[in-house]
Design an enzyme around this catalytic site. Structure first.
Site, PDB file in Angstrom:
ATOM      1  N   CYS A 384     -11.359  15.843 -42.723  1.00  0.00           N
ATOM      2  CA  CYS A 384     -12.288  15.698 -41.601  1.00  0.00           C
ATOM      3  C   CYS A 384     -13.004  17.021 -41.339  1.00  0.00           C
ATOM      4  CB  CYS A 384     -11.560  15.137 -40.388  1.00  0.00           C
ATOM      5  SG  CYS A 384     -12.678  14.254 -39.305  1.00  0.00           S
ATOM      6  N   HIS A 510      -9.214  10.302 -42.335  1.00  0.00           N
ATOM      7  CA  HIS A 510      -7.872  10.881 -42.189  1.00  0.00           C
ATOM      8  C   HIS A 510      -6.872  10.128 -43.065  1.00  0.00           C
ATOM      9  CE1 HIS A 510      -8.497  13.499 -38.605  1.00  0.00           C
ATOM     10  NE2 HIS A 510      -9.542  12.713 -38.460  1.00  0.00           N
ATOM     11  N   GLU A 512      -3.989  10.940 -43.878  1.00  0.00           N
ATOM     12  CA  GLU A 512      -2.598  11.108 -43.411  1.00  0.00           C
ATOM     13  C   GLU A 512      -2.113   9.933 -42.566  1.00  0.00           C
ATOM     14  OE1 GLU A 512      -5.221  12.770 -42.376  1.00  0.00           O
ATOM     15  OE2 GLU A 512      -5.076  13.445 -40.282  1.00  0.00           O
TER      16      GLU A 512
HETATM   17  N1  GLN Z   1     -15.010  17.852 -34.949  1.00  0.00           N
HETATM   18  C1  GLN Z   1     -15.405  17.108 -36.099  1.00  0.00           C
HETATM   19  C2  GLN Z   1     -16.187  15.860 -35.732  1.00  0.00           C
HETATM   20  O1  GLN Z   1     -16.097  15.372 -34.639  1.00  0.00           O
HETATM   21  C3  GLN Z   1     -14.188  16.753 -36.948  1.00  0.00           C
HETATM   22  C4  GLN Z   1     -13.204  15.864 -36.285  1.00  0.00           C
HETATM   23  C5  GLN Z   1     -11.872  15.800 -36.961  1.00  0.00           C
HETATM   24  O2  GLN Z   1     -11.508  16.705 -37.726  1.00  0.00           O
HETATM   25  N2  GLN Z   1     -11.074  14.797 -36.650  1.00  0.00           N
HETATM   26  O3  GLN Z   1     -16.892  15.336 -36.532  1.00  0.00           O
END
Ligand code: GLN
Length: 540
Positions: A384, A510, A512
């Protein structure tokens, strides 16, 4: 299923952090291993609608379900143990309960009645519990009640349990998890806190059926008898939960204690068959007897609080076992990394993971770590925000776009390589407004991602607002950063890889959240494998 759904409540006494989530997940695992269908639900007594707006320092990681619910991290344990996805219905907060009751009141649904905690709030709590019981999809609904019995905020939940037990005594069971502390000065295990905690439950009209006692030392028969006598339970219903070296041992310890057998007996259920834990045991065997070892750096900004990256840490355990490799995770604070110390700080690592996150704190260190991984060909995995930092790093250092950035950190940057999705621009509300939950992704054949998943159509869970800015895509591709996973509907970039590198993968989603004991996540498995090769290379 020819019986009514059985409801098992798990309450906690004496202190928090006794591990109700793991006990609930372990019980569900044993029931599942006996051929039953079980699900687990968490009731959280706080007033936030969900943990999505909570700082990780407050409540650890926010776990995301397929249907886009931002939930308590215990749901991660439920999925990792059971390998069955959870949903919105599996996590209910006081905020949600009150919101729903107040909305009904505004619509006039209470027909002019005074709206009260009993019966209206407790009815809403019971409705949320029973949703999982209908339409009879589960044999068992295990409901974990957050907090400790006696907290003001959990009172309505305990009252709902009392009512459900009164209404259907044959279908409802209460398991109370307590602590039996060991006083080293006296050389004794002490049962008084447990007695008090059960008394408190009794004051609220709830007699626990089973006591699970957390302890650092084996409970003697005398202690078991004493607890049984003082707390009105049969001695077999006093279950010892001794500290374990891994949470994945807990189902086996619970089996030895006969926890599932007592549960089935008390609910009048047939002992279908002996639990089949073959796969679980195979996993434990591989996990405990690794043939190799790797060091992986987890670069994040909440590293002092390991719960903030719970699912990542667990995914490494699953992927490590799959590779028969012990993964030593080195928790590295991104604010501690600078261009001057990066080579020294990261030199011994066999793999570098840059963690998800929000806001600009610690960004520079993450970018430095990625540059190091890319230039020195150390396996890299960005999740992310980790992918977004990899894109920024590549833009700045390979494409010569000085000051390239994400518009999250810098609204007006000359090169907004990561920017807000169009549909996010008008949103001002913070709760539940990100791109959340499962989205499809198509993989490019022959990519590292494709090799890991061994298929091209995948679905992964998201939680973010910002995206790779496709205006720059061609420039990245030309210099060797390739989008190897794309959303088939929107064309959004979900995975990037760097060519001419042993393993450099960034994921906008994600992974995970979907790693379980029965199904370790392919990208984590691929990453650990690459780290293992790197460690072998280093040793040569
Ligand atoms: N802050 C970033 C976004 O909102 C990444 C979010 C995250 O790593 N879950 O796109």
């Amino acid at each position: 299923m020819n019986h009514s759904t059985k409801y098992i409540f798990v309450t906690g006494g004496v202190t928090s952090s006794l591990g109700k989530g793991i006990i609930s997940a372990s019980l569900a695992k044993l029931l599942q291993a006996r051929g039953y269908k079980a699900t687990i639900q968490k009731l959280d007594p706080y007033i936030n609608i969900d943990p999505g707006t909570l700082n990780p320092y407050e409540h650890g990681e926010c776990f995301v379900t397929d249907d886009g619910a931002e939930t308590d991290l215990d749901l991660g344990h439920y999925e990792r143990f059971l390998n069955v996805p959870t949903s919105q219905a599996n996590n209910v907060t006081t905020g949600k309960i009150y919101q729903s009751v107040i909305n009904k009141e505004r619509k006039g649904e209470y027909l002019g009645k005074t709206v009260q905690i009993v019966p209206h709030i407790t009815d809403e709590i019971k409705r949320c519990i029973k949703i999982l019981g209908s339409p009879n999809q589960y044999d068992f609904v295990i409901t974990e009640i957050g907090g400790t019995v006696g907290d003001i905020e959990s009172l309505p939940y305990i009252e709902a349990v009392r009512q459900m037990k009164w209404e259907k005594p044959e279908d409802v069971l209460v398991v109370h998890l307590t602590l039996i502390p060991y006083l080293s000065a006296a050389g004794e295990l002490k049962t008084k806190p447990t007695q008090h905690s059960v008394k408190q439950l009794l004051e609220f009209g709830v007699q626990p059926d089973i006591l699970v006692c957390r302890t650092e030392h084996e409970l003697t028969p005398a202690v078991r008898t004493k607890v049984a006598k003082f707390c009105n339970v049969v001695p077999q219903a006093v279950i010892q939960s001794i500290d374990a070296s891994t949470i994945y041992d807990v189902p086996l310890l619970m089996l030895e204690e006969g926890f599932d057998t007592v549960v089935l007996q008390k609910l009048g259920m047939k002992n279908k068959r002996k639990p089949d834990l073959k796969k679980w045991n195979q996993f434990l065997d591989r996990f405990k007897n690794p043939k190799a070892e790797v060091s992986i750096g987890l670069i994040g900004k909440y590293v002092e609080l390991k719960d903030a990256y719970k699912s990542i840490a667990e995914a490494f355990i699953h992927a490590g076992a799959e590779n028969e490799t012990k993964v030593n995770v080195q928790w590295i604070h991104s604010e501690d990394i600078t261009s001057k110390n990066v080579a020294k700080r990261l030199a011994q690592l066999d793999g570098i993971l840059v963690a998800p996150g929000f806001g600009s704190r610690g960004i520079d260190g993450k970018i430095e770590a990625i540059r190091y991984a890319r230039e020195n060909k150390v396996p890299f995995f960005g999740i992310c925000l980790g992918l977004q930092c990899a894109v920024i790093e590549f833009a700045r250092n390979v494409l010569n776009m000085k000051d390239a950035h994400s518009t999250e950190m810098k609204e007006y940057t000359p090169f907004p390589v990561i920017s807000l999705m169009a549909e996010q621009k008008s949103i001002s509300n913070l709760g539940g407004t990100m791109r959340l939950g499962a989205y499809p992704c198509e993989l490019i054949e022959g990519s590292k991602a494709h090799k890991a998943y061994k298929k091209t159509a995948i679905e992964e869970r998201h939680r973010h607002r910002f995206e790779f800015n496709n205006d720059y895509l061609d420039m990245f591709v030309e210099k060797g950063m390739i989008p190897t996973g794309l959303n088939p509907e929107s064309g959004l970039v979900e995975i990037v890889e760097v060519e001419d590198h042993p393993w450099f993968v960034g994921a906008q989603f994600h992974p995970e959240y979907k790693s379980t004991v029965a199904a370790p996540h392919p990208l984590f498995v691929g990453f650990v494998k690459a780290a293992r090769l790197e460690s072998e290379r280093k040793q040569k």
